[in-house]
Design an enzyme around this catalytic site. Structure first.
Site, short mmCIF file in Angstrom:
data_model
loop_
_atom_site.label_atom_id
_atom_site.label_comp_id
_atom_site.label_asym_id
_atom_site.label_seq_id
_atom_site.Cartn_x
_atom_site.Cartn_y
_atom_site.Cartn_z
N LYS A 1 0.68 -6.60 -1.24
CA LYS A 1 -0.43 -7.54 -1.50
C LYS A 1 -0.05 -8.94 -0.97
O LYS A 1 0.65 -9.03 0.03
CB LYS A 1 -0.78 -7.54 -2.99
CG LYS A 1 -1.02 -6.10 -3.50
CD LYS A 1 -1.61 -6.02 -4.86
CE LYS A 1 -1.83 -4.55 -5.23
NZ LYS A 1 -2.49 -4.37 -6.51
N GLY B 1 -2.19 -2.86 -11.70
CA GLY B 1 -1.53 -4.06 -12.20
C GLY B 1 -1.64 -4.26 -13.71
O GLY B 1 -1.33 -5.33 -14.22
N SER C 1 -0.32 1.25 -11.39
CA SER C 1 0.77 1.18 -12.36
C SER C 1 1.77 2.33 -12.24
O SER C 1 2.32 2.80 -13.24
CB SER C 1 0.22 1.08 -13.79
OG SER C 1 -0.53 -0.12 -13.95
N ASN D 1 2.39 -1.36 -1.39
CA ASN D 1 1.42 -2.39 -1.01
C ASN D 1 1.90 -3.71 -1.63
O ASN D 1 1.82 -3.89 -2.83
CB ASN D 1 0.04 -1.99 -1.57
CG ASN D 1 -1.00 -3.09 -1.42
OD1 ASN D 1 -0.78 -4.09 -0.72
ND2 ASN D 1 -2.13 -2.91 -2.08
N HIS E 1 -9.19 -1.27 -0.08
CA HIS E 1 -8.54 -1.47 -1.38
C HIS E 1 -9.52 -2.14 -2.33
O HIS E 1 -10.33 -2.97 -1.91
CB HIS E 1 -7.28 -2.34 -1.21
CG HIS E 1 -6.46 -2.40 -2.45
ND1 HIS E 1 -6.78 -3.21 -3.51
CD2 HIS E 1 -5.33 -1.73 -2.82
CE1 HIS E 1 -5.88 -3.02 -4.48
NE2 HIS E 1 -5.00 -2.14 -4.08
N GLU F 1 -9.25 -4.47 -4.32
CA GLU F 1 -9.21 -5.94 -4.30
C GLU F 1 -9.99 -6.50 -3.11
O GLU F 1 -10.60 -7.56 -3.20
CB GLU F 1 -7.74 -6.42 -4.31
CG GLU F 1 -7.11 -6.19 -5.69
CD GLU F 1 -5.61 -6.00 -5.71
OE1 GLU F 1 -4.95 -6.30 -4.70
OE2 GLU F 1 -5.10 -5.54 -6.75
N GLU G 1 -7.34 5.06 -6.64
CA GLU G 1 -6.79 3.99 -7.46
C GLU G 1 -7.84 3.52 -8.46
O GLU G 1 -8.72 2.72 -8.10
CB GLU G 1 -6.37 2.81 -6.59
CG GLU G 1 -5.31 3.15 -5.57
CD GLU G 1 -4.56 1.92 -5.13
OE1 GLU G 1 -3.34 1.87 -5.35
OE2 GLU G 1 -5.19 0.98 -4.60
P1 PGA Z 1 0.04 -1.59 -9.00
O1 PGA Z 1 -0.97 -1.71 -7.75
O2 PGA Z 1 1.04 -0.52 -8.65
O3 PGA Z 1 0.66 -2.96 -9.12
O4 PGA Z 1 -0.78 -1.21 -10.19
C1 PGA Z 1 -1.41 -0.57 -7.06
C2 PGA Z 1 -2.29 -0.95 -5.90
O5 PGA Z 1 -3.18 -1.80 -6.06
O6 PGA Z 1 -2.14 -0.39 -4.79
#
Ligand code: PGA
Length: 248
Positions: free
Chosen positions: A12, A169, A208, A10, A93, A95, A163
């Site tokens: 983003k 992140g 992560s 992803n 997601h 976010e 997640e």
């Molecule tokens: P990350 O994000 O691997 O940077 O922690 C995962 C995600 O939000 O899909």
């Protein structure tokens, strides 16, 4: 019949045309096709350009509107993503849930829109740190699953991504025991809501994931792959995660 591992990236709100070089580097690093499925979800601006260079890698969107077309400035429909060459779309997601206030019902409508357009829906769920600290992680995720996964979900049209919001992140990852507890719980919940398809739907862990921890995460019960943010942006890192998925 086992579930084939899936390494999903992803991007983003990262990436411009120059970033396509990472995909070219990734595909040329594999002399033989990996023994897992690979999906990359770039920003919508790059979907069609990435499809053109993606040889064997599936390309997806990061969100879609529930409607096929209409007066929704700035939104993108599942049909438009399919037209650009996408075969999947991430919905719900954390976010999107946080930044755009998306409810479980909206996420479910987006998943159905994905299916209508012939796309696989990657439906995301996950608890916040406060919810985990309060001992509510399982019930929060169970509630999100009940509200976000439509009745028509099958192994062919749906992937579920767990997640934990606090692991995205941050470099923080749940213990392998906590991931196993959650994924086993999710499988049991799905067996109640979707008895015919519960064993076919793949579960990704996200938050992560790096080349250094991917193999141990892929070995956890009911983990069928990963949804990777930061580490999907660089061919070397994502290549390491794909290799781990191939060997799992
Ligand atoms: P990350 O994000 O691997 O940077 O922690 C995962 C995600 O939000 O899909």
């Amino acid at each position: 019949m086992g579930r084939k591992k899936l390494a999903a990236g992803n991007w983003k709100m990262n990436g411009v045309k120059a970033s396509l070089g990472e995909i070219e580097a990734l595909v040329s690093a594999f002399t033989a096709p990996p023994n897992c499925d690979v999906l990359i979800c770039p920003p919508a601006t790059l979907v069609s350009a990435m499809v053109a260079v993606s040889r064997g890698i599936s390309i997806g969107g990061q969100d879609c509107h529930a409607n096929a077309s209409g007066a929704h400035t700035g939104d993108i429909s599942a049909e438009q993503l399919a037209d650009a060459g996408a075969s999947a779309v991430i919905v719900g997601h954390s976010e999107r849930r946080a930044d755009h206030g998306e409810s479980d019902a909206e996420v479910a409508a987006k998943a159905e829109a994905a299916w209508r357009a012939g796309l696989t829906a990657v439906i995301c769920v996950g608890e916040t740190e406060a919810e985990r600290d309060a001992g509510e992680a399982l019930s929060i995720v169970g509630g999100q699953m009940a509200g976000s996964i439509p009745a028509g979900a099958t192994g062919a049209n749906t992937v579920l991504a767990y997640e934990p919001v606090w692991a995205i992140g941050t470099g923080k990852v749940p213990t392998l025991e906590d991931i196993a507890e959650m994924h086993d719980y999710m499988r049991a919940e799905l067996a109640k809501s979707h008895p015919a398809e519960a064993q076919n739907i793949r579960f990704l862990y996200g938050g992560s994931v790096k080349p250094t921890n991917a193999a141990e995460i892929f070995a956890v019960s009911n983990v069928d792959g990963a949804l990777v943010g930061g580490a999907s942006l660089k061919a070397a890192d994502f290549g390491g995660i794909i290799k781990a998925a191939s060997e799992a």
